[in-house]
Enzyme design. Structure first.
Site, PDB file in Angstrom:
ATOM      1  N   GLU A 194       0.825  -1.211   0.000  1.00 58.13           N
ATOM      2  CA  GLU A 194       0.000   0.000   0.000  1.00 58.13           C
ATOM      3  C   GLU A 194       0.850   1.247   0.000  1.00 58.13           C
ATOM      4  O   GLU A 194       2.032   1.220   0.335  1.00 58.13           O
ATOM      5  CB  GLU A 194      -0.939   0.014   1.205  1.00 58.13           C
ATOM      6  CG  GLU A 194      -0.323  -0.465   2.518  1.00 58.13           C
ATOM      7  CD  GLU A 194       0.873   0.338   2.989  1.00 58.13           C
ATOM      8  OE1 GLU A 194       0.794   1.581   2.943  1.00 58.13           O
ATOM      9  OE2 GLU A 194       1.874  -0.256   3.419  1.00 58.13           O
TER      10      GLU A 194
ATOM     11  N   GLY B 126       6.739   0.077   3.894  1.00 58.79           N
ATOM     12  CA  GLY B 126       5.481  -0.128   3.193  1.00 58.79           C
ATOM     13  C   GLY B 126       5.711  -0.454   1.734  1.00 58.79           C
ATOM     14  O   GLY B 126       6.759  -0.982   1.356  1.00 58.79           O
ATOM     15  N   GLU B 127       4.732  -0.158   0.907  1.00 60.31           N
ATOM     16  CA  GLU B 127       4.810  -0.389  -0.545  1.00 60.31           C
ATOM     17  C   GLU B 127       4.980  -1.875  -0.896  1.00 60.31           C
ATOM     18  O   GLU B 127       5.352  -2.220  -2.013  1.00 60.31           O
ATOM     19  CB  GLU B 127       5.974   0.389  -1.185  1.00 60.31           C
ATOM     20  CG  GLU B 127       5.869   1.874  -1.086  1.00 60.31           C
ATOM     21  CD  GLU B 127       7.060   2.578  -1.732  1.00 60.31           C
ATOM     22  OE1 GLU B 127       7.669   2.001  -2.661  1.00 60.31           O
ATOM     23  OE2 GLU B 127       7.394   3.693  -1.299  1.00 60.31           O
ATOM     24  N   GLY B 128       4.768  -2.769   0.064  1.00 59.86           N
ATOM     25  CA  GLY B 128       4.942  -4.195  -0.219  1.00 59.86           C
ATOM     26  C   GLY B 128       6.390  -4.629  -0.225  1.00 59.86           C
ATOM     27  O   GLY B 128       6.700  -5.745  -0.669  1.00 59.86           O
TER      28      GLY B 128
END
Length: 775
Positions: free
Chosen positions: A588, A745-747
């Site tokens: 996300e 974050g960001e996977g």
């Protein structure tokens, strides 16, 4: 027909000359099909129970989704955006096959009359043009099944060989012959009918009645391998196509036929179609052990020819019947010779004689095959396995007893086994490998879970894809803009991060490329205009202004929240289709989403706000205590606004969540429906997992937690998820595998875990047992 749902995979093998050749499916996939897999109509799997009580619960929307799923499945025409090819709705929708057939028949009849009446073309030419339009509209859907079935049944000498041939995408001699005859006969029949437009509507309706009838009365041939996520629904299709749904299909078909031809013809045609379906079903039981998609398609084509032939010859059949009765009643002779003279009278009747010859010929052929023909199909299958079924040491022990892999495979591939039973069987096999028991730790848990998900003792994680959702939060806006300023960074940073992802220079972009993972970013609610590019796509259902300040009003309405969940579901479906993915990495982007996630975790776990709130995105290497205090105050005020007592997960998500969090929830729910492994990133993705599990506990089965987050609320969320799994007798998801102080974050953490999951799969696939090594 099965090819409409298949995920084609390619493998390279060597022929006798050492040259490589490409095959459509991986080695062993077809041979494993239907081995050790049975369907018990009296047992409903946990996946089916969850589906029937969840998405498929009785409602008008559920029925519309079911109908349009079939519409999308059969035709090339689009369906509403909230419809997808969910295998549960697909099998449940078999009862709508006749209704879709009516609509298609109506389309075909319009073209038929246009060519025949408006353009004045010969009837046969007009029929050919209408049939061609039908082939285009449906993509030769049922015709493909007819060709594959003809190739398999015509060229196979055992069940496994028939299935192997049917799975091949190429069309052989039998398939070409069947297709040619089907199209020629269909065109000629339509061209010979006095009212072909009516006939084509009725034939399209009645022929598809065979599908729900066979699904209900016969077992569905299961499969392991790349299609296995779908077959958990198909092998249990009896529970989705209930007798009441079949009855509705029959009554609907009767109504349509009665409208055009009256009740007597309607009744006779329905009886004829059901009788033919039953006969073909018996053949399917004998040859395949049940029915499957291609077989159903072939049955529909044959039923269509039967209906058209009966409509053309109905007057002749009535005359034949009267001629038969007249010959029987008019035969006279000496007492004791009545039967002899009746047969003689029948033979003398020109209309009856050919029918008698056909009957005699069929009986003669069956008798000849009975006493002179080959062994029974099941005996031939046994012979084939004795001759060609040589196994590797890993497949069978030296003493002739089943090997540990075979024992595990029997359970893992069984349609009757529960997810827990499959996990346990895989773990027992892992314990038999050449290593100290449990010595590979979490790697073993991941390997067992992946095997249970994919229903194979040789799982694969070689096709991973990453899906990142982005959204802005009203609580992150500056106070002068109606927000709370919950983050150290302005809301505009969300869009800036997306630009880096689009240029493939952001952290997730680099890690995805390094690990060979396809990356897709979906704008679910970033404030401002659409962002469409090579990597980023803005959903048409996005929240254009992001969410609202949940300290003052709910972040989303229930409708907006549902839209975002739908974004997640549809995005996962598209990505899996594009990348042929068997593993999905979820991540996300959204300034302020740690605040939203903290509020969700506090609301759903009952933990204190202080125990779940952390520092969020740092502007320095040390935590900003003022920022933490501010976040605690914001979350406390938000929770005080909404009742924390028994707040349902969907309500909590709408009140406190974000567009990207809701999309993550939707993606996880869809992955659960499709048994696709999900690598869960850090804190925000874990909060979404908590919501998804609260909505549907079976989501636990697909979750692979990757990173211990710096946010302390993650522990409470994972413990709640594990407790939910335990309460529902579901294997408890293990704790995250990485402890690297990751908080980007960001996977990114999930992307780093892709090789770990691939290693887990490799252990199941290739590691030897102690038995193998010691001989």
């Amino acid at each position: 027909e099965e090819k409409a749902m298949s995920t084609t995979s390619k493998s390279v093998s060597e022929n006798g000359d050492g040259e490589s050749r490409t095959t459509v499916l991986s080695p062993g996939v077809v041979e494993e099909r239907n081995q050790n897999v049975t369907s018990n109509k009296n047992q409903i799997s946990e996946e089916i129970r969850s589906f029937l009580s969840g998405d498929a619960a009785p409602s008008l929307r559920s029925e519309f989704r079911t109908f349009f799923t079939i519409w999308m499945f059969i035709t090339r025409l689009p369906s509403p955006s909230w419809v997808d090819l969910h295998p549960g709705f697909l099998m449940r929708g078999m009862a709508y096959f006749p209704m879709v057939g009516t609509v298609l028949g109506f389309f075909y009849s319009i073209f038929l009359d246009f060519f025949r009446i408006s353009l004045g073309l010969p009837a046969v030419v007009a029929a050919a043009m209408s049939v061609t339009f039908g082939l285009f509209l449906t993509g030769c859907f049922h015709e493909d099944g007819l060709a594959d079935s003809a190739d398999g049944i015509g060229g196979g000498w055992s069940k496994s060989q028939i299935l192997k041939i049917m799975t091949d995408s190429r069309v052989g001699t039998f398939g070409c012959a069947a297709l040619t005859m089907f199209l020629l006969v269909k065109v000629q029949l339509l061209g010979s009918l006095r009212t072909p437009a009516e006939a084509i509507i009725v034939s399209q309706t009645l022929s598809r009645l065979s599908a729900p009838f066979l699904i209900r009365t016969k077992n569905y041939v299961a499969e392991v391998g790349p299609k296995s996520p779908f077959y958990v629904f198909m092998v249990q299709a009896k529970h989705l196509v209930s007798w009441p749904r079949v009855a509705v299909a029959v009554l609907y078909s009767f109504g349509v036929t009665n409208f055009f031809y009256g009740p007597i013809v309607a009744l006779l045609l329905i009886v004829a179609v059901l009788f033919l379906s039953q006969v073909i079903g018996w053949k399917g039981d004998y040859l395949l052990g049940g029915v499957m998609g291609d077989f159903l398609g072939g049955t529909i084509c044959i039923s269509e020819i039967l209906v058209l032939a009966l409509l053309l010859s109905k007057d002749s059949l009535v005359e034949l019947y009267h001629a038969f009765l007249k010959a029987i009643s008019g035969a006279e002779g000496p007492e004791g010779f009545a039967v002899h003279f009746q047969l003689a009278a029948l033979w003398a009747e020109s209309r009856v004689r050919p029918a008698l010859l056909v009957l005699v010929l069929v009986i003669s052929i069956k008798t000849w095959c009975k006493f002179v023909g080959e062994k029974d199909m099941y005996d031939r299958e046994l012979d084939a396995s004795d001759t060609h079924g040589m196994t590797s040491p890993n497949e069978q022990s030296s003493g002739g007893d089943p090997s540990p892999r075979q024992v595990a495979s029997d359970i893992i591939t069984s349609s009757e086994s529960t997810f827990t039973e499959r996990c346990d069987a895989a773990q027992v096999y892992l314990d038999s490998l050449a290593k100290p028991v449990g010595s590979l730790g979490t790697l073993e848990s991941w390997a067992a879970k992946l095997s249970a998900l994919q229903r194979t003792a040789k799982p694969s994680a070689d096709k991973a894809a990453c899906l990142i959702f982005a959204g802005d939060h009203g609580v992150a806006r500056a106070p002068e803009e109606g927000g709370e300023g919950c983050s150290l960074f302005p809301q505009t940073v969300t869009r800036a991060v997306l630009l880096g992802l689009e240029r493939e220079v952001a952290g997730a972009s680099v890690l995805a490329k390094a690990n060979g993972v396809k990356l897709k970013v979906v704008d679910a609610g970033v404030a401002g205009g659409a962002m469409d590019g090579k990597v980023i796509v803005s959903s048409p259902d996005k929240l254009p202004n992001g969410t609202r300040n949940f300290c003052k009003e709910p972040a989303m309405t229930a409708e907006e929240c549902a839209r975002c969940i739908k974004i997640g579901r549809s995005s996962l479906i598209e990505l899996v289709k594009e990348a042929s993915a068997n593993v999905v990495v979820l991540g996300e982007v959204g300034i302020g989403n740690t605040t939203s996630s903290s509020a969700l975790i506090a609301a759903l776990t009952g933990q204190s706000v202080e125990s779940v709130c952390g520092g969020g995105a740092f502007a320095a290497r040390t935590i900003n205590e003022d920022a933490v205090s501010k976040k605690i105050d914001i979350v406390t005020r938000a929770l005080n606004r909404y009742s924390r007592v028994n707040m349902p997960a969907p309500v909590a998500l709408a009140n406190l969540g974000g567009a990207e969090i809701a999309a993550l929830v939707g993606a996880m729910l869809e992955a659960s429906d499709r048994s696709i492994a999900v690598l869960v990133d850090g804190f925000i993705a874990t909060a979404a997992a908590l919501v998804a599990v609260s909505m549907s506990p079976t989501v636990c089965n697909v979750l692979f937690f990757t990173s211990n987050s710096a946010e302390k609320g993650q522990v409470a969320a994972i413990e709640q998820i594990q407790a939910t799994a335990s309460e529902n007798n579901i294997p408890v998801p293990v704790s995250p595998v990485l402890s690297m102080n990751l908080r980007m974050g960001e996977g990114t953490a999930a992307l780093l875990s892709v090789p770990i999951l691939q290693s887990a799969a490799a252990i199941m696939q290739n590691m030897a047992t102690i038995q193998d090594i010691l001989g």
